[in-house]
Design a protein around this motif. Structure first.
Motif, PDB file in Angstrom:
ATOM      1  N   LYS A  16       0.818  -1.207   0.000  1.00 57.48           N
ATOM      2  CA  LYS A  16       0.000   0.000   0.000  1.00 57.48           C
ATOM      3  C   LYS A  16       0.853   1.260   0.000  1.00 57.48           C
ATOM      4  O   LYS A  16       0.512   2.259  -0.630  1.00 57.48           O
ATOM      5  N   ASP A  17       2.002   1.205   0.688  1.00 55.48           N
ATOM      6  CA  ASP A  17       2.877   2.386   0.733  1.00 55.48           C
ATOM      7  C   ASP A  17       4.238   1.974   1.265  1.00 55.48           C
ATOM      8  O   ASP A  17       4.473   1.971   2.475  1.00 55.48           O
ATOM      9  N   ILE A  18       5.148   1.588   0.364  1.00 52.97           N
ATOM     10  CA  ILE A  18       6.497   1.219   0.776  1.00 52.97           C
ATOM     11  C   ILE A  18       7.519   1.986  -0.059  1.00 52.97           C
ATOM     12  O   ILE A  18       7.229   2.414  -1.175  1.00 52.97           O
ATOM     13  N   SER A  19       8.693   2.141   0.486  1.00 53.85           N
ATOM     14  CA  SER A  19       9.780   2.781  -0.261  1.00 53.85           C
ATOM     15  C   SER A  19      11.109   2.190   0.168  1.00 53.85           C
ATOM     16  O   SER A  19      11.299   1.838   1.335  1.00 53.85           O
ATOM     17  N   LEU A  20      12.010   2.056  -0.794  1.00 53.32           N
ATOM     18  CA  LEU A  20      13.363   1.569  -0.554  1.00 53.32           C
ATOM     19  C   LEU A  20      14.338   2.593  -1.106  1.00 53.32           C
ATOM     20  O   LEU A  20      14.201   3.040  -2.249  1.00 53.32           O
ATOM     21  N   GLY A  21      15.333   2.968  -0.311  1.00 51.90           N
ATOM     22  CA  GLY A  21      16.409   3.811  -0.799  1.00 51.90           C
ATOM     23  C   GLY A  21      16.090   5.292  -0.783  1.00 51.90           C
ATOM     24  O   GLY A  21      15.224   5.772  -0.058  1.00 51.90           O
ATOM     25  N   LYS A  22      16.809   6.016  -1.630  1.00 58.09           N
ATOM     26  CA  LYS A  22      16.705   7.468  -1.713  1.00 58.09           C
ATOM     27  C   LYS A  22      15.745   7.856  -2.821  1.00 58.09           C
ATOM     28  O   LYS A  22      15.754   7.273  -3.911  1.00 58.09           O
ATOM     29  N   LEU A  23      14.901   8.855  -2.546  1.00 57.72           N
ATOM     30  CA  LEU A  23      13.896   9.296  -3.502  1.00 57.72           C
ATOM     31  C   LEU A  23      13.857  10.811  -3.554  1.00 57.72           C
ATOM     32  O   LEU A  23      14.333  11.474  -2.628  1.00 57.72           O
ATOM     33  N   LEU A  24      13.265  11.342  -4.596  1.00 61.74           N
ATOM     34  CA  LEU A  24      13.018  12.779  -4.625  1.00 61.74           C
ATOM     35  C   LEU A  24      12.111  13.168  -3.459  1.00 61.74           C
ATOM     36  O   LEU A  24      12.304  14.204  -2.832  1.00 61.74           O
ATOM     37  N   SER A  25      11.140  12.304  -3.155  1.00 59.59           N
ATOM     38  CA  SER A  25      10.215  12.572  -2.057  1.00 59.59           C
ATOM     39  C   SER A  25      10.773  12.195  -0.693  1.00 59.59           C
ATOM     40  O   SER A  25      10.146  12.448   0.329  1.00 59.59           O
ATOM     41  N   SER A 361      25.829  -7.710   3.523  1.00 56.23           N
ATOM     42  CA  SER A 361      25.964  -6.761   4.625  1.00 56.23           C
ATOM     43  C   SER A 361      24.580  -6.283   5.058  1.00 56.23           C
ATOM     44  O   SER A 361      23.610  -6.411   4.306  1.00 56.23           O
ATOM     45  N   PRO A 362      24.457  -5.706   6.265  1.00 59.31           N
ATOM     46  CA  PRO A 362      23.149  -5.203   6.706  1.00 59.31           C
ATOM     47  C   PRO A 362      22.566  -4.142   5.782  1.00 59.31           C
ATOM     48  O   PRO A 362      21.344  -3.996   5.703  1.00 59.31           O
ATOM     49  N   GLU A 363      23.429  -3.380   5.082  1.00 59.93           N
ATOM     50  CA  GLU A 363      22.942  -2.338   4.170  1.00 59.93           C
ATOM     51  C   GLU A 363      22.349  -2.926   2.898  1.00 59.93           C
ATOM     52  O   GLU A 363      21.648  -2.230   2.159  1.00 59.93           O
ATOM     53  N   GLN A 364      22.611  -4.200   2.621  1.00 58.78           N
ATOM     54  CA  GLN A 364      22.127  -4.826   1.396  1.00 58.78           C
ATOM     55  C   GLN A 364      20.857  -5.652   1.605  1.00 58.78           C
ATOM     56  O   GLN A 364      20.338  -6.221   0.653  1.00 58.78           O
ATOM     57  N   VAL A 365      20.377  -5.709   2.827  1.00 60.37           N
ATOM     58  CA  VAL A 365      19.249  -6.580   3.162  1.00 60.37           C
ATOM     59  C   VAL A 365      18.062  -5.751   3.645  1.00 60.37           C
ATOM     60  O   VAL A 365      18.198  -4.904   4.535  1.00 60.37           O
ATOM     61  N   TRP A 366      16.895  -5.999   3.059  1.00 62.51           N
ATOM     62  CA  TRP A 366      15.650  -5.330   3.446  1.00 62.51           C
ATOM     63  C   TRP A 366      14.650  -6.379   3.908  1.00 62.51           C
ATOM     64  O   TRP A 366      14.546  -7.453   3.312  1.00 62.51           O
ATOM     65  N   VAL A 367      13.907  -6.054   4.961  1.00 65.63           N
ATOM     66  CA  VAL A 367      12.985  -7.004   5.574  1.00 65.63           C
ATOM     67  C   VAL A 367      11.543  -6.549   5.358  1.00 65.63           C
ATOM     68  O   VAL A 367      11.165  -5.447   5.761  1.00 65.63           O
ATOM     69  N   LEU A 368      10.763  -7.403   4.729  1.00 66.32           N
ATOM     70  CA  LEU A 368       9.335  -7.153   4.571  1.00 66.32           C
ATOM     71  C   LEU A 368       8.573  -7.828   5.708  1.00 66.32           C
ATOM     72  O   LEU A 368       8.855  -8.977   6.060  1.00 66.32           O
ATOM     73  N   SER A 369       7.631  -7.120   6.266  1.00 64.72           N
ATOM     74  CA  SER A 369       6.772  -7.683   7.299  1.00 64.72           C
ATOM     75  C   SER A 369       5.371  -7.104   7.140  1.00 64.72           C
ATOM     76  O   SER A 369       5.156  -6.156   6.380  1.00 64.72           O
ATOM     77  N   LYS A 370       4.426  -7.678   7.850  1.00 66.15           N
ATOM     78  CA  LYS A 370       3.044  -7.207   7.783  1.00 66.15           C
ATOM     79  C   LYS A 370       2.760  -6.251   8.929  1.00 66.15           C
ATOM     80  O   LYS A 370       3.069  -6.538  10.088  1.00 66.15           O
ATOM     81  N   GLY A 371       2.158  -5.114   8.610  1.00 62.00           N
ATOM     82  CA  GLY A 371       1.758  -4.167   9.630  1.00 62.00           C
ATOM     83  C   GLY A 371       0.445  -4.573  10.269  1.00 62.00           C
ATOM     84  O   GLY A 371      -0.197  -5.550   9.859  1.00 62.00           O
ATOM     85  N   GLU A 372       0.014  -3.821  11.255  1.00 58.78           N
ATOM     86  CA  GLU A 372      -1.231  -4.133  11.951  1.00 58.78           C
ATOM     87  C   GLU A 372      -2.448  -4.037  11.037  1.00 58.78           C
ATOM     88  O   GLU A 372      -3.474  -4.671  11.291  1.00 58.78           O
ATOM     89  N   ASP A 373      -2.334  -3.250   9.963  1.00 61.70           N
ATOM     90  CA  ASP A 373      -3.450  -3.115   9.029  1.00 61.70           C
ATOM     91  C   ASP A 373      -3.462  -4.190   7.942  1.00 61.70           C
ATOM     92  O   ASP A 373      -4.316  -4.188   7.058  1.00 61.70           O
ATOM     93  N   GLY A 374      -2.483  -5.113   8.000  1.00 61.82           N
ATOM     94  CA  GLY A 374      -2.415  -6.191   7.025  1.00 61.82           C
ATOM     95  C   GLY A 374      -1.599  -5.881   5.798  1.00 61.82           C
ATOM     96  O   GLY A 374      -1.367  -6.766   4.963  1.00 61.82           O
ATOM     97  N   PHE A 375      -1.126  -4.647   5.657  1.00 62.42           N
ATOM     98  CA  PHE A 375      -0.306  -4.277   4.513  1.00 62.42           C
ATOM     99  C   PHE A 375       1.179  -4.399   4.860  1.00 62.42           C
ATOM    100  O   PHE A 375       1.568  -4.358   6.030  1.00 62.42           O
ATOM    101  N   SER A 376       1.986  -4.521   3.813  1.00 60.83           N
ATOM    102  CA  SER A 376       3.422  -4.744   4.003  1.00 60.83           C
ATOM    103  C   SER A 376       4.144  -3.480   4.441  1.00 60.83           C
ATOM    104  O   SER A 376       3.808  -2.371   4.011  1.00 60.83           O
ATOM    105  N   THR A 377       5.140  -3.675   5.282  1.00 60.30           N
ATOM    106  CA  THR A 377       6.091  -2.615   5.619  1.00 60.30           C
ATOM    107  C   THR A 377       7.487  -3.141   5.303  1.00 60.30           C
ATOM    108  O   THR A 377       7.700  -4.359   5.233  1.00 60.30           O
ATOM    109  N   ILE A 378       8.435  -2.241   5.116  1.00 57.85           N
ATOM    110  CA  ILE A 378       9.787  -2.670   4.774  1.00 57.85           C
ATOM    111  C   ILE A 378      10.803  -1.831   5.530  1.00 57.85           C
ATOM    112  O   ILE A 378      10.596  -0.631   5.759  1.00 57.85           O
TER     113      ILE A 378
END
Length: 407
Positions: A16-25, A361-378
């Motif tokens: 629903k709303d995830i982002s990885l890395g650097k963005l304009l926003s 390395s820890p900087e190369q690994v991203w973890v997806l999990s489910k939030g309380e609303d059922g949507f993914s967080t990273i």
């Protein structure tokens, strides 16, 4: 050349709303590395994230309506996050080379009154050369297929309407097709063309050993296709281009595949190339039709890493499937070394394997999990408490994950 510094995805299934890395926003984020692994329990969004990349690739090739229906996606109604009224939205923060200003690509796909998907908005933005601050100029902006584009290597329009450079009014005939596909085919839109070529160079790997065992017609191919069914055709292409170099590549690959002492290309009477594998303790070779799933997968992955003109972005889902766990750390290390630190190649991998993650390395690994609303967080592994400290003391990321220190 080029790589993604960051990506944001909204309203795409569980994403629903995830982002990885650097963005304009989100300028506070750290740029994505050339090697990015996404981990997490089953059902937390890893396949959906991989499919989001596939959706972008399919939209380039076939338009957004067919992309919504392709690969069992079920149409835009099934793709949209449950309860969401907004469009599917992508933001890609991309850089051609170290010295270029980053480019932001934004794409919004919405439903029309008939429930059909269309490109609601498409935008490309870049700061002026040498600028590090300030709002970037839009050099492509289309709303429902209508807007403007700027020719050449510079110029654009500010949000207040002020513009500089060669601006052209644009109206597409089909608002279900991406504007970058139409305009990127024209030489005068230099930056759009470069970005389009970058997106088209993506490789989404859906390799299946059974497909690789198929006998193909005599048709040399420079690149592996998505399912690997043209494995021997790629070998034929590489052999024709430079047989000496190809044999060196095979000699290098054979050292990384267990129980294989030699791999050689064999030219058939019809001119086709077949790959012969000599296993330890056997005098006669075996061909791909008789090789194990694991051997074929490892060979395909290593052949992918040896492409002469590599694809800019490669996405591999769960490379551990069908592979013995002890081979995974070596594969991960080879992938990590292969992509390097420049702008030549970028690799994304989803995995359940702590053995694969141990090489990263820890900087190369991203973890997806489910939030309380059922949507993914990273979240990046380096953002978890104690992970960086424990890794600096000799612990490995995969073992920490397996031991539930994070994730």
């Amino acid at each position: 050349m080029g790589k993604i510094l960051g990506i944001a995805i909204q309203n795409y299934g569980s994403l629903k709303d995830i982002s990885l890395g650097k963005l304009l926003s989100n300028q506070s984020g750290a740029e994505l590395s050339n090697m990015t692994a996404i981990i997490g329990p089953s059902g937390n969004g890893k396949s959906t994230l991989a499919d989001a990349f596939g959706f972008l690739s399919d939209s380039l090739a076939e338009g957004v309506e067919r992309a919504c229906d392709a690969r069992n996606r079920g149409g835009i109604r099934q793709l949209l996050s449950q309860g969401s009224e907004g469009p599917i939205h992508f933001e890609i923060y991309y850089k051609e080379t170290q010295n270029d200003s980053p480019i932001t690509y934004e794409l919004s796909v919405a439903k029309d009154r008939m429930g059909r998907p269309y490109v609601a908005e498409e935008r490309l933005r870049q700061r002026r050369a040498g600028e590090r601050n300030g709002r970037p100029l839009s050099f492509l902006h289309l709303l429902n297929g209508k807007g403007y584009a700027f020719e050449g290597k510079k110029g654009g329009q500010e949000d207040d309407g002020k513009s500089e450079g060669e601006k052209q009014e644009v109206e597409l005939a089909d608002n279900r097709k991406l504007g970058i596909v139409t305009l990127g085919a024209m030489k005068q839109y230099t930056r759009i063309e470069k970005f389009l070529n970058f997106l088209r160079s993506w490789y989404l790997c859906y390799f299946t050993p059974d497909a690789a065992r198929q006998l193909q017609s005599l048709s040399p191919d420079p690149y592996l296709n998505r399912d690997g069914s043209n494995l021997n055709n790629v070998a034929q292409y590489m052999y024709r281009r430079n047989p000496v170099e190809f044999k060196k590549i095979l000699a290098d690959i054979q050292t990384k595949i267990p129980n294989i002492r030699r791999i050689e290309p064999i030219e058939m009477p019809n001119g086709q190339i077949a790959l012969a594998f000599w296993q330890n303790d056997f005098k006669e070779p075996f061909y791909s039709q008789r090789m194990s799933d694991g051997t074929l997968k490892l060979f395909a992955y290593y052949l992918l890493l040896h492409e002469r003109n590599p694809r800019q972005l490669i996405f591999v889902e769960e490379p551990e499937n069908g592979l013995y766990h002890k081979y995974l750390a070596t594969l991960a290390l080879e992938m990590k070394l292969n992509v390097g630190k420049g702008y030549g190649k970028q690799l994304f991998v989803t995995t359940h394997s702590p053995f694969f993650v141990n090489a990263l390395s820890p900087e190369q690994v991203w973890v997806l999990s489910k939030g309380e609303d059922g949507f993914s967080t990273i979240k990046k592994a380096s953002e978890y408490q104690f992970v960086k400290d424990l890794v600096s003391e000799g612990a490995t990321v995969g073992d920490l994950w397996y031991s539930e220190y994070f994730g």
